[in-house]
Design an enzyme around this catalytic site. Structure first.
Site, PDB file in Angstrom:
ATOM      1  N   TYR A  13      -3.174   3.939   2.726  1.00 14.85           N
ATOM      2  CA  TYR A  13      -3.224   4.308   4.139  1.00 14.85           C
ATOM      3  C   TYR A  13      -4.400   5.238   4.433  1.00 14.85           C
ATOM      4  O   TYR A  13      -4.991   5.174   5.513  1.00 14.85           O
ATOM      5  CB  TYR A  13      -1.921   4.987   4.569  1.00 14.85           C
ATOM      6  N   PHE A  31       0.841  -1.198   0.000  1.00 13.27           N
ATOM      7  CA  PHE A  31       0.000   0.000   0.000  1.00 13.27           C
ATOM      8  C   PHE A  31       0.871   1.240   0.000  1.00 13.27           C
ATOM      9  O   PHE A  31       2.050   1.212   0.376  1.00 13.27           O
ATOM     10  CB  PHE A  31      -0.943   0.002   1.219  1.00 13.27           C
ATOM     11  N   CYS A  32       0.280   2.349  -0.443  1.00 12.68           N
ATOM     12  CA  CYS A  32       0.933   3.654  -0.363  1.00 12.68           C
ATOM     13  C   CYS A  32      -0.059   4.618   0.278  1.00 12.68           C
ATOM     14  O   CYS A  32      -0.893   4.198   1.090  1.00 12.68           O
ATOM     15  CB  CYS A  32       1.425   4.126  -1.731  1.00 12.68           C
ATOM     16  N   TRP A  33       0.008   5.890  -0.052  1.00 15.27           N
ATOM     17  CA  TRP A  33      -0.851   6.859   0.628  1.00 15.27           C
ATOM     18  C   TRP A  33      -2.318   6.698   0.244  1.00 15.27           C
ATOM     19  O   TRP A  33      -3.195   6.591   1.106  1.00 15.27           O
ATOM     20  CB  TRP A  33      -0.365   8.272   0.326  1.00 15.27           C
TER      21      TRP A  33
END
Length: 346
Positions: A122, A93-95
Protein backbone atom coordinates in the site's frame (compact mmCIF):
# COMPACT_ATOMS: atom_id res chain seq x y z
CA UNK A 1 5.87 -20.04 -6.62
CA UNK A 2 4.20 -16.63 -6.48
CA UNK A 3 5.20 -13.74 -8.73
CA UNK A 4 6.10 -10.22 -7.58
CA UNK A 5 4.65 -7.43 -9.71
CA UNK A 6 4.97 -3.65 -9.64
CA UNK A 7 2.01 -1.32 -9.29
CA UNK A 8 2.32 -0.44 -12.97
CA UNK A 9 2.15 -4.12 -13.90
CA UNK A 10 -0.86 -4.64 -11.63
CA UNK A 11 -2.78 -1.77 -13.21
CA UNK A 12 -1.94 -3.11 -16.66
CA UNK A 13 -3.24 -6.53 -15.66
CA UNK A 14 -6.46 -4.92 -14.40
CA UNK A 15 -7.10 -3.41 -17.82
CA UNK A 16 -6.57 -6.74 -19.60
CA UNK A 17 -8.30 -9.30 -17.41
CA UNK A 18 -10.38 -9.81 -14.29
CA UNK A 19 -8.10 -9.73 -11.27
CA UNK A 20 -9.15 -9.48 -7.62
CA UNK A 21 -6.90 -7.35 -5.44
CA UNK A 22 -6.77 -8.50 -1.81
CA UNK A 23 -5.55 -6.48 1.16
CA UNK A 24 -4.14 -8.86 3.79
CA UNK A 25 -3.59 -6.13 6.38
CA UNK A 26 -5.71 -5.92 9.53
CA UNK A 27 -9.35 -4.75 9.36
CA UNK A 28 -8.54 -1.35 10.88
CA UNK A 29 -5.77 -0.71 8.34
CA UNK A 30 -8.11 -1.70 5.53
CA UNK A 31 -10.88 0.54 6.88
CA UNK A 32 -8.49 3.49 7.14
CA UNK A 33 -7.38 3.34 3.50
CA UNK A 34 -6.78 0.75 0.81
CA UNK A 35 -6.60 0.23 -2.94
CA UNK A 36 -10.00 1.00 -4.52
CA UNK A 37 -12.22 -2.08 -4.97
CA UNK A 38 -9.89 -4.35 -3.01
CA UNK A 39 -11.14 -7.07 -0.65
CA UNK A 40 -9.90 -7.60 2.88
CA UNK A 41 -8.76 -11.07 3.96
CA UNK A 42 -6.50 -10.24 6.92
CA UNK A 43 -3.59 -12.44 7.88
CA UNK A 44 -3.85 -10.98 11.42
CA UNK A 45 -6.80 -9.26 13.03
CA UNK A 46 -6.18 -5.99 14.89
CA UNK A 47 -5.50 -7.63 18.25
CA UNK A 48 -3.14 -10.22 16.74
CA UNK A 49 -1.27 -7.55 14.80
CA UNK A 50 -0.80 -5.52 17.99
CA UNK A 51 0.47 -8.59 19.86
CA UNK A 52 3.00 -9.53 17.18
CA UNK A 53 4.11 -5.91 16.83
CA UNK A 54 4.71 -5.62 20.56
CA UNK A 55 6.86 -8.77 20.55
CA UNK A 56 8.80 -7.42 17.58
CA UNK A 57 9.60 -4.15 19.37
CA UNK A 58 9.98 -5.29 22.97
CA UNK A 59 11.32 -8.87 22.76
CA UNK A 60 12.87 -9.90 19.43
CA UNK A 61 12.22 -10.42 15.75
CA UNK A 62 12.38 -14.18 16.27
CA UNK A 63 9.78 -14.08 19.05
CA UNK A 64 7.46 -12.10 16.80
CA UNK A 65 7.93 -14.57 13.94
CA UNK A 66 7.24 -17.56 16.17
CA UNK A 67 4.06 -16.02 17.59
CA UNK A 68 2.96 -14.97 14.11
CA UNK A 69 3.46 -18.51 12.82
CA UNK A 70 1.45 -19.89 15.74
CA UNK A 71 -1.45 -17.51 15.00
CA UNK A 72 -1.43 -18.13 11.26
CA UNK A 73 -1.22 -21.91 11.61
CA UNK A 74 -4.44 -22.01 13.61
CA UNK A 75 -6.41 -20.12 10.97
CA UNK A 76 -4.85 -21.55 7.78
CA UNK A 77 -7.81 -23.72 6.67
CA UNK A 78 -10.30 -20.83 6.78
CA UNK A 79 -7.75 -18.42 5.33
CA UNK A 80 -7.01 -20.64 2.32
CA UNK A 81 -10.70 -21.42 1.83
CA UNK A 82 -11.48 -17.69 1.59
CA UNK A 83 -8.93 -17.26 -1.19
CA UNK A 84 -10.00 -20.45 -2.96
CA UNK A 85 -13.57 -19.13 -3.20
CA UNK A 86 -12.42 -16.18 -5.32
CA UNK A 87 -12.58 -16.84 -9.04
CA UNK A 88 -9.94 -15.67 -11.48
CA UNK A 89 -6.55 -14.04 -10.97
CA UNK A 90 -5.56 -12.67 -7.57
CA UNK A 91 -3.04 -10.16 -6.26
CA UNK A 92 -2.22 -9.61 -2.59
CA UNK A 93 -0.62 -6.72 -0.77
CA UNK A 94 0.18 -5.52 2.73
CA UNK A 95 1.67 -2.29 4.05
CA UNK A 96 5.10 -2.43 2.37
CA UNK A 97 4.95 -5.67 0.41
CA UNK A 98 6.71 -7.44 3.28
CA UNK A 99 6.11 -10.39 5.55
CA UNK A 100 2.31 -10.53 5.55
CA UNK A 101 1.86 -10.51 1.78
CA UNK A 102 4.90 -12.75 1.24
CA UNK A 103 3.58 -15.29 3.76
CA UNK A 104 0.14 -15.19 2.16
CA UNK A 105 1.42 -15.63 -1.39
CA UNK A 106 3.78 -18.44 -0.32
CA UNK A 107 1.08 -20.38 1.53
CA UNK A 108 -1.36 -19.99 -1.35
CA UNK A 109 1.30 -21.19 -3.78
CA UNK A 110 1.82 -24.35 -1.70
CA UNK A 111 -1.91 -25.00 -2.05
CA UNK A 112 -1.78 -24.49 -5.84
CA UNK A 113 -3.56 -21.12 -5.60
CA UNK A 114 -1.63 -18.60 -7.65
CA UNK A 115 -1.49 -15.01 -6.43
CA UNK A 116 0.69 -12.10 -7.46
CA UNK A 117 2.32 -10.03 -4.72
CA UNK A 118 2.37 -6.25 -5.07
CA UNK A 119 5.89 -4.90 -4.59
CA UNK A 120 5.96 -2.03 -2.12
CA UNK A 121 2.42 -2.76 -0.93
CA UNK A 122 0.00 0.00 0.00
CA UNK A 123 2.89 2.37 0.71
CA UNK A 124 3.96 2.23 -2.95
CA UNK A 125 0.37 2.79 -4.09
CA UNK A 126 -0.04 5.81 -1.81
CA UNK A 127 3.19 7.36 -3.12
CA UNK A 128 1.96 6.86 -6.69
CA UNK A 129 -1.35 8.60 -5.91
CA UNK A 130 0.42 11.58 -4.33
CA UNK A 131 2.85 11.90 -7.23
CA UNK A 132 0.08 11.65 -9.83
CA UNK A 133 -2.08 14.30 -8.16
CA UNK A 134 0.85 16.66 -7.64
CA UNK A 135 1.69 16.57 -11.35
CA UNK A 136 -1.80 16.08 -12.78
CA UNK A 137 -2.44 18.00 -16.00
CA UNK A 138 -6.11 18.97 -15.84
CA UNK A 139 -7.15 19.55 -19.45
CA UNK A 140 -10.90 19.09 -19.20
CA UNK A 141 -13.45 21.57 -20.48
CA UNK A 142 -15.39 21.99 -17.26
CA UNK A 143 -18.83 23.03 -16.14
CA UNK A 144 -19.16 23.79 -12.43
CA UNK A 145 -22.59 23.53 -10.78
CA UNK A 146 -23.36 26.35 -8.33
CA UNK A 147 -26.45 27.24 -6.34
CA UNK A 148 -27.64 28.14 -2.86
CA UNK A 149 -27.84 25.39 -0.25
CA UNK A 150 -30.79 23.13 -1.02
CA UNK A 151 -30.79 23.44 -4.79
CA UNK A 152 -29.97 19.73 -5.02
CA UNK A 153 -26.64 20.12 -6.78
CA UNK A 154 -25.44 16.64 -5.81
CA UNK A 155 -28.77 15.12 -6.85
CA UNK A 156 -28.47 16.92 -10.16
CA UNK A 157 -24.97 15.57 -10.73
CA UNK A 158 -26.14 12.05 -9.89
CA UNK A 159 -28.97 12.35 -12.41
CA UNK A 160 -26.57 13.62 -15.07
CA UNK A 161 -24.16 10.78 -14.31
CA UNK A 162 -26.92 8.18 -14.63
CA UNK A 163 -27.81 9.60 -18.04
CA UNK A 164 -24.22 9.05 -19.18
CA UNK A 165 -22.60 12.44 -18.67
CA UNK A 166 -19.04 12.67 -17.25
CA UNK A 167 -19.40 13.71 -13.61
CA UNK A 168 -16.92 14.17 -10.79
CA UNK A 169 -18.90 13.81 -7.54
CA UNK A 170 -16.58 15.44 -5.00
CA UNK A 171 -19.04 15.14 -2.12
CA UNK A 172 -19.52 11.45 -2.88
CA UNK A 173 -15.75 10.92 -2.95
CA UNK A 174 -15.42 12.78 0.36
CA UNK A 175 -18.39 11.02 1.98
CA UNK A 176 -19.55 14.45 3.13
CA UNK A 177 -22.17 16.98 1.96
CA UNK A 178 -19.88 19.92 2.57
CA UNK A 179 -21.85 21.69 5.33
CA UNK A 180 -21.69 21.65 9.13
CA UNK A 181 -24.37 18.94 8.93
CA UNK A 182 -22.68 17.18 6.01
CA UNK A 183 -21.32 14.06 7.71
CA UNK A 184 -24.54 13.04 9.47
CA UNK A 185 -25.82 9.73 8.15
CA UNK A 186 -22.73 9.24 5.97
CA UNK A 187 -19.26 7.73 6.33
CA UNK A 188 -16.75 10.53 5.82
CA UNK A 189 -13.60 9.47 4.00
CA UNK A 190 -10.12 10.54 5.06
CA UNK A 191 -7.65 12.30 2.75
CA UNK A 192 -5.96 9.09 1.63
CA UNK A 193 -9.19 7.47 0.51
CA UNK A 194 -10.45 10.67 -1.12
CA UNK A 195 -7.21 11.09 -3.07
CA UNK A 196 -7.33 7.50 -4.33
CA UNK A 197 -10.97 7.70 -5.43
CA UNK A 198 -10.45 11.11 -7.03
CA UNK A 199 -7.47 9.96 -9.07
CA UNK A 200 -9.29 6.82 -10.23
CA UNK A 201 -12.27 8.93 -11.37
CA UNK A 202 -10.08 11.46 -13.13
CA UNK A 203 -8.26 8.72 -15.02
CA UNK A 204 -11.54 7.04 -15.95
CA UNK A 205 -12.85 10.34 -17.37
CA UNK A 206 -9.71 11.32 -19.29
CA UNK A 207 -11.25 10.68 -22.72
CA UNK A 208 -14.40 12.69 -21.94
CA UNK A 209 -14.99 15.89 -23.96
CA UNK A 210 -15.87 17.77 -20.75
CA UNK A 211 -16.51 17.22 -17.06
CA UNK A 212 -19.20 18.37 -14.59
CA UNK A 213 -18.61 18.92 -10.90
CA UNK A 214 -19.99 20.97 -8.03
CA UNK A 215 -18.57 24.32 -6.94
CA UNK A 216 -17.35 23.08 -3.58
CA UNK A 217 -15.13 24.98 -1.20
CA UNK A 218 -11.57 23.68 -1.13
CA UNK A 219 -12.25 21.77 2.10
CA UNK A 220 -15.02 19.16 2.00
CA UNK A 221 -15.52 17.68 5.44
CA UNK A 222 -12.27 15.97 6.44
CA UNK A 223 -10.56 16.36 3.07
CA UNK A 224 -9.01 19.06 0.90
CA UNK A 225 -9.24 18.99 -2.88
CA UNK A 226 -5.99 19.34 -4.84
CA UNK A 227 -4.84 22.84 -5.71
CA UNK A 228 -5.14 22.25 -9.46
CA UNK A 229 -8.83 21.38 -9.08
CA UNK A 230 -9.56 24.35 -6.80
CA UNK A 231 -7.94 26.71 -9.29
CA UNK A 232 -9.71 25.23 -12.29
CA UNK A 233 -13.07 25.43 -10.50
CA UNK A 234 -12.81 29.23 -10.39
CA UNK A 235 -12.04 29.63 -14.10
CA UNK A 236 -14.49 27.05 -15.51
CA UNK A 237 -17.93 27.79 -16.97
CA UNK A 238 -20.29 28.38 -14.05
CA UNK A 239 -23.80 26.88 -14.16
CA UNK A 240 -25.95 28.55 -11.49
CA UNK A 241 -29.13 26.89 -10.24
CA UNK A 242 -31.74 29.25 -8.77
CA UNK A 243 -34.68 27.70 -6.95
CA UNK A 244 -37.49 29.01 -4.67
CA UNK A 245 -36.93 28.81 -0.92
CA UNK A 246 -39.69 26.28 -0.27
CA UNK A 247 -38.37 23.95 -2.96
CA UNK A 248 -34.94 24.11 -1.37
CA UNK A 249 -36.39 23.37 2.07
CA UNK A 250 -38.17 20.31 0.64
CA UNK A 251 -34.96 19.14 -1.03
CA UNK A 252 -32.98 19.45 2.20
CA UNK A 253 -35.58 17.52 4.18
CA UNK A 254 -35.44 14.76 1.56
CA UNK A 255 -31.63 14.64 1.47
CA UNK A 256 -30.79 15.06 5.14
CA UNK A 257 -33.72 13.19 6.78
CA UNK A 258 -33.60 15.18 10.06
CA UNK A 259 -36.31 13.03 11.66
CA UNK A 260 -33.86 10.09 11.62
CA UNK A 261 -30.87 11.97 13.03
CA UNK A 262 -32.50 14.62 15.22
CA UNK A 263 -29.95 14.61 18.06
CA UNK A 264 -27.00 14.76 15.67
CA UNK A 265 -28.49 17.76 13.85
CA UNK A 266 -29.20 19.60 17.09
CA UNK A 267 -25.60 19.00 18.25
CA UNK A 268 -24.24 20.21 14.91
CA UNK A 269 -26.45 23.28 14.98
CA UNK A 270 -25.11 24.25 18.39
CA UNK A 271 -21.63 24.43 16.83
CA UNK A 272 -22.78 27.33 14.63
CA UNK A 273 -25.45 28.79 16.91
CA UNK A 274 -23.21 31.67 18.02
CA UNK A 275 -22.80 32.84 14.40
CA UNK A 276 -26.52 33.55 14.01
CA UNK A 277 -28.47 36.50 15.43
CA UNK A 278 -29.52 35.43 18.95
CA UNK A 279 -33.36 35.58 18.55
CA UNK A 280 -33.18 33.71 15.24
CA UNK A 281 -30.83 31.08 16.64
CA UNK A 282 -33.17 30.52 19.56
CA UNK A 283 -36.13 30.09 17.20
CA UNK A 284 -34.21 27.59 15.06
CA UNK A 285 -33.32 25.54 18.14
CA UNK A 286 -36.93 25.58 19.38
CA UNK A 287 -38.09 24.32 16.00
CA UNK A 288 -35.53 21.53 15.95
CA UNK A 289 -36.46 20.42 19.46
CA UNK A 290 -40.16 20.43 18.53
CA UNK A 291 -39.59 18.46 15.28
CA UNK A 292 -40.56 21.48 13.19
CA UNK A 293 -37.73 20.75 10.79
CA UNK A 294 -39.09 22.64 7.78
CA UNK A 295 -39.32 25.86 9.80
CA UNK A 296 -35.81 25.34 11.19
CA UNK A 297 -34.35 24.72 7.73
CA UNK A 298 -36.05 27.79 6.25
CA UNK A 299 -34.58 30.01 8.97
CA UNK A 300 -31.13 28.45 8.56
CA UNK A 301 -31.20 29.12 4.84
CA UNK A 302 -32.40 32.68 5.17
CA UNK A 303 -30.18 33.78 8.05
CA UNK A 304 -27.06 31.61 7.72
CA UNK A 305 -26.47 29.76 4.46
CA UNK A 306 -27.84 32.23 1.92
CA UNK A 307 -25.81 35.19 3.23
CA UNK A 308 -22.69 32.98 3.17
CA UNK A 309 -23.37 31.94 -0.41
CA UNK A 310 -23.96 35.53 -1.52
CA UNK A 311 -20.58 36.47 -0.07
CA UNK A 312 -18.81 33.55 -1.77
CA UNK A 313 -20.46 34.36 -5.12
CA UNK A 314 -19.10 37.90 -4.93
CA UNK A 315 -15.63 36.36 -4.88
CA UNK A 316 -16.21 34.70 -8.28
CA UNK A 317 -14.11 35.97 -11.15
CA UNK A 318 -16.07 38.42 -13.28
CA UNK A 319 -14.51 37.25 -16.54
CA UNK A 320 -15.74 33.63 -16.38
CA UNK A 321 -18.80 32.46 -18.29
CA UNK A 322 -21.87 32.27 -16.06
CA UNK A 323 -25.18 30.64 -17.06
CA UNK A 324 -28.22 30.92 -14.77
CA UNK A 325 -31.08 28.39 -14.67
CA UNK A 326 -34.23 29.47 -12.83
CA UNK A 327 -36.08 26.28 -11.95
CA UNK A 328 -38.54 24.92 -9.39
CA UNK A 329 -36.95 21.55 -8.62
CA UNK A 330 -34.07 19.22 -9.46
CA UNK A 331 -35.93 17.58 -12.34
CA UNK A 332 -36.34 20.95 -14.03
CA UNK A 333 -32.68 21.69 -13.35
CA UNK A 334 -31.69 18.43 -15.05
CA UNK A 335 -33.77 19.26 -18.11
CA UNK A 336 -32.30 22.76 -18.33
CA UNK A 337 -28.68 21.60 -17.97
CA UNK A 338 -29.15 18.78 -20.48
CA UNK A 339 -30.55 21.27 -22.97
CA UNK A 340 -27.58 23.56 -22.37
CA UNK A 341 -25.07 20.74 -22.85
CA UNK A 342 -26.80 19.65 -26.04
CA UNK A 343 -26.48 23.20 -27.41
CA UNK A 344 -22.78 23.23 -26.50
CA UNK A 345 -22.12 20.05 -28.46
CA UNK A 346 -23.62 21.37 -31.70
Amino acid sequence: MFQDISLEELRLLQTRKQITVIDVRSPSEYKDSTLPDSLNIPLFDDQERAEVGTLYKQVSVQAAKERGLEIVSAKLPAFIKAFGAIQGEKAVFCWRGGMRSRTTATVLSLMDIHAYRLLGGYKAYRKWVIDELETYDFKFKSYVIHGNTGTGKTNLLNKLKKSGHPVLDLEGLAGHRGSIFGQIGLHANNQRTFDSLLLEDLMALEQSPYILFEGESKRIGKVVMPQFLAQHKDSATQLWIEMPLQSRVNQILEDYKPEQFKEEYIAAFRNIKSRIHIPVAAEIERNLLADRFAEAVALLLEHYYDPKYVFSSIQQHEDVEKVVFKVNNVNEAETAVLSFLADQSE
